[in-house]
Scaffold this active site. Structure first.
Site, short mmCIF file in Angstrom:
data_model
loop_
_atom_site.label_atom_id
_atom_site.label_comp_id
_atom_site.label_asym_id
_atom_site.label_seq_id
_atom_site.Cartn_x
_atom_site.Cartn_y
_atom_site.Cartn_z
N GLY A 12 26.36 -12.65 70.65
CA GLY A 12 25.45 -11.56 70.28
C GLY A 12 24.89 -10.85 71.50
O GLY A 12 25.12 -11.25 72.65
N ASP A 13 24.24 -9.71 71.25
CA ASP A 13 23.57 -8.92 72.29
C ASP A 13 24.53 -8.39 73.35
O ASP A 13 24.17 -8.24 74.52
CB ASP A 13 22.45 -9.74 72.97
CG ASP A 13 21.45 -10.25 71.95
OD1 ASP A 13 21.19 -9.53 70.97
OD2 ASP A 13 20.92 -11.37 72.14
N GLU A 14 25.75 -8.10 72.93
CA GLU A 14 26.76 -7.60 73.89
C GLU A 14 26.59 -6.11 74.15
O GLU A 14 27.20 -5.58 75.10
CB GLU A 14 28.17 -7.84 73.33
CG GLU A 14 28.54 -9.31 73.11
CD GLU A 14 28.18 -9.80 71.71
OE1 GLU A 14 27.46 -9.08 71.00
OE2 GLU A 14 28.60 -10.91 71.35
N LYS A 16 26.44 -3.94 71.11
CA LYS A 16 27.11 -3.36 69.94
C LYS A 16 26.41 -2.08 69.46
O LYS A 16 27.06 -1.11 69.10
CB LYS A 16 27.13 -4.37 68.78
CG LYS A 16 27.87 -5.65 69.09
CD LYS A 16 27.72 -6.67 67.97
CE LYS A 16 26.31 -7.20 67.80
NZ LYS A 16 25.79 -8.01 68.90
N GLY A 40 19.24 -7.36 66.61
CA GLY A 40 18.38 -6.43 67.35
C GLY A 40 19.29 -5.54 68.16
O GLY A 40 19.88 -5.99 69.14
N HIS A 41 19.48 -4.31 67.70
CA HIS A 41 20.44 -3.40 68.35
C HIS A 41 19.67 -2.28 69.03
O HIS A 41 18.92 -1.55 68.39
CB HIS A 41 21.43 -2.84 67.33
CG HIS A 41 22.33 -3.90 66.75
ND1 HIS A 41 23.34 -3.62 65.86
CD2 HIS A 41 22.39 -5.24 66.96
CE1 HIS A 41 23.95 -4.75 65.54
NE2 HIS A 41 23.38 -5.74 66.18
N GLN A 224 25.34 -9.95 65.43
CA GLN A 224 25.60 -11.24 66.11
C GLN A 224 26.94 -11.15 66.85
O GLN A 224 27.27 -10.09 67.33
CB GLN A 224 25.58 -12.41 65.10
CG GLN A 224 24.20 -12.71 64.53
CD GLN A 224 23.76 -11.80 63.42
OE1 GLN A 224 24.46 -11.63 62.43
NE2 GLN A 224 22.60 -11.19 63.55
N THR A 300 14.79 -9.08 69.04
CA THR A 300 14.15 -9.51 67.79
C THR A 300 13.03 -10.51 68.03
O THR A 300 11.98 -10.43 67.40
CB THR A 300 15.22 -10.11 66.84
OG1 THR A 300 16.21 -9.11 66.63
CG2 THR A 300 14.64 -10.52 65.50
N GLY A 302 12.07 -11.67 71.44
CA GLY A 302 11.50 -11.60 72.78
C GLY A 302 11.85 -12.80 73.65
O GLY A 302 11.42 -12.90 74.81
N LYS A 331 27.67 -3.69 80.36
CA LYS A 331 26.72 -4.23 81.35
C LYS A 331 27.40 -4.66 82.65
O LYS A 331 26.90 -5.52 83.36
CB LYS A 331 25.91 -5.39 80.74
CG LYS A 331 25.10 -4.95 79.53
CD LYS A 331 24.05 -5.93 79.10
CE LYS A 331 22.72 -5.72 79.77
NZ LYS A 331 21.60 -6.37 79.07
P1 GDP Z 1 23.39 -5.67 70.56
O1 GDP Z 1 22.59 -6.63 69.78
O2 GDP Z 1 24.80 -6.11 70.76
O3 GDP Z 1 23.32 -4.26 70.03
O4 GDP Z 1 22.74 -5.62 72.02
P2 GDP Z 1 21.17 -5.61 72.38
O5 GDP Z 1 20.64 -4.27 72.13
O6 GDP Z 1 20.49 -6.77 71.76
O7 GDP Z 1 21.23 -5.96 73.92
C1 GDP Z 1 21.93 -5.17 74.83
C2 GDP Z 1 20.94 -4.66 75.90
O8 GDP Z 1 21.67 -4.14 76.99
C3 GDP Z 1 20.06 -3.53 75.41
O9 GDP Z 1 18.85 -3.57 76.09
C4 GDP Z 1 20.87 -2.28 75.82
O10 GDP Z 1 20.04 -1.14 76.00
C5 GDP Z 1 21.44 -2.75 77.13
N1 GDP Z 1 22.76 -2.20 77.48
C6 GDP Z 1 23.80 -1.90 76.65
N2 GDP Z 1 24.87 -1.53 77.39
C7 GDP Z 1 24.50 -1.60 78.70
C8 GDP Z 1 25.16 -1.38 79.94
O11 GDP Z 1 26.35 -1.06 79.99
N3 GDP Z 1 24.45 -1.57 81.07
C9 GDP Z 1 23.15 -1.96 81.06
N4 GDP Z 1 22.53 -2.13 82.22
N5 GDP Z 1 22.48 -2.18 79.91
C10 GDP Z 1 23.15 -2.02 78.76
P1 IMO Z 2 22.53 -9.18 67.53
O1 IMO Z 2 23.13 -8.46 66.35
C1 IMO Z 2 21.80 -13.00 69.53
C2 IMO Z 2 21.13 -16.48 66.94
C3 IMO Z 2 19.74 -17.11 66.97
C4 IMO Z 2 20.10 -18.55 66.70
C5 IMO Z 2 21.26 -18.44 65.70
C6 IMO Z 2 20.84 -18.61 64.24
O2 IMO Z 2 21.36 -8.52 68.13
O3 IMO Z 2 23.61 -9.51 68.52
P2 IMO Z 2 19.57 -17.01 62.54
O4 IMO Z 2 18.19 -16.43 62.60
O5 IMO Z 2 20.65 -16.00 62.45
O6 IMO Z 2 19.70 -18.08 61.51
O7 IMO Z 2 19.73 -17.77 63.97
O8 IMO Z 2 21.81 -17.14 65.89
N1 IMO Z 2 21.15 -15.02 66.65
C7 IMO Z 2 21.38 -14.08 67.56
N2 IMO Z 2 21.57 -14.17 68.89
N3 IMO Z 2 21.88 -11.81 68.92
C8 IMO Z 2 21.74 -11.70 67.59
O9 IMO Z 2 21.96 -10.56 66.89
C9 IMO Z 2 21.42 -12.87 66.84
N4 IMO Z 2 21.16 -13.13 65.54
C10 IMO Z 2 21.02 -14.44 65.44
O10 IMO Z 2 19.14 -16.94 68.22
O11 IMO Z 2 20.61 -19.17 67.85
MG MG Z 3 20.84 -7.78 69.96
#
Ligand code: GDP
Ligand code: IMO
Ligand code: MG
Length: 434
Positions: A12-14, A16, A40-41, A224, A300, A302, A331
């Protein structure tokens, strides 16, 4: 029928959300197919920052249909707050559609999520406490509320009459915070949800399939990541939905042959929130430095994200589970000015070299990363100029890092994200819709 899925390749948090927003300029529909507001996007457009949890990223651009598919679990109370945030920022929810088959996250699901975590003791998962697991449990147990139920008052009353006493007993047994609602007050609350979003509820499978038949462009936005998949992830340290390729079909009501392209979103290093194995994880100061440099704090909850090096064993597993046709490496700018970049190419487990991600958590806990070390790069002063220069003008060592990953996975890295803003993207493909 051009359609593409955007799926996280790690935990997750790549990035997306950013990439969905970048690609959805030419999309007509943006569909969420699994997960809920555990996601959390982040989307950054000029100075505006959108942090979306339950809403598809399409709400940021006017004129799109933003679809919450049947595989999603929806918290309508929290969705209301999110809708307000979008409206205040100049976005629109005119195009919001919610599947009549999508399950609802109720207040008792959140309470049960917390209580289950307490029971797990040292085996805690580290969930987001959004009630995701308990809501999917009820779906499988056939006692969940679906969005479509809101449109049928008699059915709603009947369901409330047997589900609520059961949930109250369960909360009591688990010594969780009790549910203060009565059957009547819950019915009133749910009818209030119907007032607000009832018009958005429809058969979204028909909507999506009709759009594909009409040659419209559809994006399926994953939440995720592959390693959090209920079947293929690091079970039990996973979420409760199908995050991989198959989840796109079951979670949105399309057949597998309707999906054209699958983009695997790969962070140039690895992060994970919550508990569970993480073979290439860093520790101490090194981990904190990468966490700080990458701003790795959950959108989501912190919570600080655990950080480590790129792991190709993880990515090979994700590719197999999702069928990536392109990679989007995000990133990569965070790795600037690090002299050496280890990349994990295998695990050593009990003296043996392992190339395929194992199911066993105890094996993963014993696994040691086998690294190949790549040279880092320098000279990243002007991001704008670098983007203009395109892929061929990126620092040579950075290209080697990207191409090493491409070769290992045999998938082209068609998108390179070099900053959080929509425009900070190098697109090596250009036309995604043919
Ligand atoms: P998601 O859940 O996959 O949509 O990703 P998140 O939003 O949770 O986390 C990605 C974080 O990296 C966010 O704060 C984005 O604003 C930031 N981000 C996305 N792409 C890049 C990038 O190429 N470089 C940097 N420095 N930040 C990025
Ligand atoms: P995005 O879409 C990162 C993780 C939680 C926990 C596990 C199970 O922003 O990439 P849950 O509440 O789903 O039952 O928790 O999954 N998790 C995430 N980690 N990014 C997310 O979403 C996540 N959604 C759930 O931290 O380890
Ligand atoms: Mg996220």
């Amino acid at each position: 029928m051009p359609s593409l899925a955007i799926i996280g390749a790690q935990w997750g948090d790549e990035g997306k959300g950013k990439i969905t927003d970048y690609l959805d300029e030419k999309a007509d529909l943006i569909v969420r197919f699994q997960g809920g507001n555990n996601a959390g996007h982040t989307i950054i457009v000029d100075d505006k920052v959108f942090k979306l949890h339950g809403l598809p990223s399409g709400v940021v651009r006017p004129g799109k249909l933003a679809v919450i598919g049947n595989g999603v679990v929806v918290n309508l109370e929290e969705l209301g707050d999110e809708i307000n945030q979008v409206l205040e920022n100049g976005g629109s929810i005119d195009g919001l559609r919610i599947s009549d088959r999508a399950h609802l996250i109720m207040n008792y699901h959140k309470k049960l999520d917390g209580a289950e975590e307490k029971y797990r003791g040292k085996n805690v998962v580290g969930t987001t406490k959004k009630g995701i697991g308990p809501a999917y449990q009820d779906k499988i147990a056939r006692i969940g509320f679906r969005a479509g139920d809101l449109l049928e008052e008699d059915l709603l009353k009947d369901k409330i009459s047997f589900v609520i006493p059961y949930k109250k007993d369960l909360l009591n047994m688990m010594e969780a915070e009790p549910c203060s609602c009565t059957n009547e007050s819950l019915l009133e609350k749910m009818l209030g949800w119907k007032e607000r979003i009832g018009d958005c509820i429809c058969d979204t499978s028909v909507l999506i399939n009709d759009a594909l038949d009409d040659g419209k462009n559809v994006i399926f936005e994953g939440a995720q990541g592959a390693m959090l998949d209920i079947d293929h992830g690091t079970y039990p340290y996973v979420t409760s939905s199908a995050t991989c390729g198959g989840g796109v079909c079951t979670g949105s009501g399309i057949a597998p042959n309707r999906l054209d392209k699958v983009i695997g979103v790969v962070k140039a290093y690895t992060t994970r929130v919550g508990e569970g194995p993480f073979v290439s994880e860093l520790s101490g100061e090194e981990e904190l430095a990468l966490q700080k440099k990458g701003g790795e704090f959950g959108v989501t909850t912190g919570r600080g994200r655990r950080c480590g090096w790129l792991d190709l064993v993880v990515l090979e597993h994700a590719k197999r589970m999702c069928g990536f046709t392109s990679l989007c490496i995000t990133k990569i700018d965070v790795l600037n000015d690090i002299p050496e970049l280890p990349v994990c190419v295998a695990y050593e487990i009990d003296g043996e070299e392992v190339k395929h991600f194992p199911a066993s958590i105890s094996k993963l806990n014993r696994a040691k990363p086998v690294y190949e070390t790549m040279k880092g790069w320098k000279g990243w002063d002007d991001t704008e100029a670098l983007i203009k220069g395109g892929y061929d003008n990126l620092p040579g060592e950075m290209r080697e890092y990207i191409e090493f990953t491409e070769k290992y996975l045999k998938v082209p890295a068609d998108l390179i994200s070099v900053g959080p803003d929509r425009d900070e993207t190098i697109d090596r493909k250009g036309d995604w819709w043919n």
